[in-house]
Design a protein around this motif. Structure first.
Motif: not given
Length: 646
Positions: A552, A555-556, A498, A500
């Motif tokens: 999760q 990320g996805t 993601n 971050k």
């Protein structure tokens, strides 16, 4: 065992070399007569000392084998079903545990004292017939019930008739739970004794008594576990060790019935307590068995085998290993025991007998043109084992190979075949005659010859013994990969960052989460923001859900199911230009979509993940186009066989 006349002993020649033979459960279950009457005597006839290591016997498949039944019985002992334990036996066990008394049948080092039983008496029971086996099992339960302490006297001073009736009713009731499972194990092994020992009836009767006694000790052990409501890892070791003991008893009987002097070698006490005391634990309290432990164990095993006057028949179970045998080594401990025996006696070779001729270039059940590989390196064998071809565990190979002991995979159905030998390549410039290597391959001991032992049985070796892994092509030597294999039942877990976190934090959290839930990854492919991981689909659904939920956070997460890993393995691939390109071109021409690609730094293995329904097609495409010995024209013009896959 009762004495049997005219038994053939191992050669007395001090120059005679040892051969260690390990037989799996299905080999012992289906081919024991051939092992005892053909294979072992044939090697003894060539002035070899033979020792055999047996796994717990199986009938037709491992799933129905004795080890699985023993693990099932252990589970059933803790299931809480009171009906599974006859009340008389339960009261006896409670009394013995409470009083702490030792009976005449108490065994030193046993977890529990053995109570007196009419089955253990010196009186010789009548031989069990095939028809009366079920009745005999019921009789054993009746004997156990009637051997209980006398019922309290009735008010008139006489024994209660109702108590006797209840005891008989309890004994006559069908066995359930672990008792039923032990009865099944007993029935299977009694039937095997009658088949294996056909000549010496006295020997057969003694074996029947020994097997009944072993099964009743097992029943008592399970009963005690039920009382304390616990089976520790070491107790589970003891339970599964019964399987090898029963198997080896029958193997000794079969050998003696075939006229070969044999000796049962059990290893419950082979591990030196002093050595165990020096074994340390890591920060998490887990025992760590270093190489010095296995070196000392191999010395002890070698001394034990050399002291035998007959053919040693060795249980794969080798005693109380710190931290439990199953957790430290796993169910492949029988192979490891055989390797340590080979090291201990300095064997000429270690033979692993299976129901296949050796290691093939592909699974012959799926690829009709697969051929036998005469020799492979330990690295290749390890890769094939990890990715679907059951060869031999790498740690087991390491024990024998580092002592220059070749490992040969042999077929119990084709003893005259040369099989596949596992041994390192000869370094360039080294004189092979100084080792056990001759002309680039290991000379095997002369195998037992059978009418079917023609040159065709020797796989990819030509009449002159030349290795066909490399073949001349237009005056040059064409190098080929060694094998291609498929590992089914795989899922792929994809994690897309993601963004971050920085990349190293992204990777750290992924691998930390895998370690937290104990998930083993077979293949991994990464970029700075994306990670794809192939793993066994047998992971518990609850564990997978927890893993996904935690991943999760970074990320996805997506999951691809019903996948398979295809692996091309070969030591020559390090120097082969274009093999990866050819592999993927062939798959593309065959319309096989690839979900993931991975290649290790060793360049001995190229793997990819594809859909399971395309696995057999891909296997045949790669084998036909990349692994065939003779050069091929363009794939689409190479005959009906080749075109059928495109």
């Amino acid at each position: 065992m009762p004495p049997t006349t005219h038994l053939r002993s191992p050669p007395d020649d001090p120059k005679a070399q040892w051969i260690i033979q390990k037989y799996g459960g299905t080999s012992v279950g289906k081919f024991l007569e051939r092992i005892a009457s053909e294979i072992v005597p044939a090697y003894m006839a060539t002035n070899h000392k033979v020792a055999i290591v047996c796994s717990a016997r199986s009938g037709q498949t491992k799933a129905l084998g004795t080890t699985n039944l023993l693990l099932q019985a252990a589970t059933e002992a803790l299931c809480g079903d009171d009906a599974a334990t006859p009340s008389g036996s339960l009261s006896n066990s409670v009394a013995s545990l409470t009083n702490g008394t030792q009976t005449p049948n108490h065994r030193p080092g046993s977890a529990f004292a053995r109570r007196p039983s009419s089955r253990a008496s010196s009186a010789k029971p009548e031989s069990l017939s095939a028809v009366a086996l079920d009745n005999k099992l019921a009789q054993l339960e009746l004997t156990k019930a009637t051997a209980s302490p006398a019922a309290p006297p009735a008010e008139n001073g006489t024994s209660s008739d109702s108590s006797d009736t209840e005891a008989v009713a309890t004994a006559a009731a069908p066995a359930v739970g672990y008792n039923a499972t032990v009865d099944r194990i007993l029935s299977d092994h009694i039937a095997s004794v009658r088949k294996a020992v056909a000549k010496d009836l006295e020997l057969r009767e003694q074996l029947e008594r020994d097997i009944v006694e072993d099964c009743e000790r097992l029943r008592d052990f399970l009963m005690a576990a039920k009382i304390i409501e616990e089976i520790s890892p070491r107790s589970k070791d003891v339970i599964i060790g019964v399987g090898e003991k029963l198997s080896c008893r029958i193997a000794v009987g079969a050998l003696r019935d075939a006229g070969v002097e044999a000796e049962l070698v059990t290893l419950e006490n082979i591990v030196d307590p002093a050595l165990v005391a020096n074994i340390g634990q890591d920060s998490q309290g887990e025992f760590t068995l270093d190489q010095s432990f296995y070196d000392s164990l191999s010395v002890a095993l070698g001394e034990r085998l050399k002291a035998c006057k007959g053919v040693p028949v060795v249980t794969g179970y080798f005693g109380n290993v710190p931290g439990s045998l199953l957790s430290q080594i796993g169910r492949g401990y029988t192979d490891l025991c055989a390797a340590l025996c080979a090291v201990g006696v300095g064997a000429q070779e270690l033979q692993i007998w299976k129901e296949v001729d050796g290691v093939f270039t592909a699974d012959p059940r799926k690829v009709p043109t697969a051929r036998l590989i005469p020799s492979i390196t330990p690295e290749e064998a390890a890769e094939l084992t990890y990715y679907g071809s059951e060869v031999i565990h790498p740690f087991t190979m390491e024990q024998a190979i580092k002592k220059a002991i070749p490992i040969r995979i042999k077929n119990v159905e084709n003893p005259g075949g040369s099989g596949t030998v596992i041994f390192p390549d000869v370094p360039e410039g080294q004189d092979g005659s100084k080792d056990k290597l001759v002309d680039g391959h290991v000379d095997q001991p002369r195998p037992p010859l059978t009418p079917s032992a023609s040159i065709a049985n020797f796989g990819a070796w030509g009449a002159a013994g030349k290795h066909l892994a490399t073949t001349p092509v237009h005056g040059a030597e064409r190098k080929l990969p060694t094998a291609v294999t498929i590992k089914d039942d795989v899922l792929v877990l994809n994690v897309h960052s993601n963004r971050k976190t920085v990349s190293h934090g992204f990777f750290a959290k992924i691998f930390g989460t895998l370690d937290k839930y104990g998930v083993v990854v077979d293949l991994i492919s990464t970029s700075e923001v994306h990670v794809s991981m192939a793993m066994a689909a047998g992971i518990r659904p609850r564990t997978l859900d927890k893993l996904k939920a935690e991943l999760q956070k970074v990320g996805t997460v997506s999951v691809l199911r019903d996948m398979a890993i295809l692996s091309l393995v070969g030591r020559h691939m390090r120097n082969m230009v274009g093999v990866a390109g050819r592999m993927f071109t062939v798959l593309a021409e065959g319309n096989v979509n690839i979900e993931m690609i991975s290649q290790g730094a060793s360049e001995i293995n190229i793997s990819c993940v594809l859909h399971e329904k395309l696995a057999v097609k891909a296997l045949n495409l790669i084998h036909y186009s990349v692994l065939e010995v003779s050069p091929k024209p363009s794939n689409t013009e190479s005959g009906a066989f080749g075109r059928s896959f495109f």
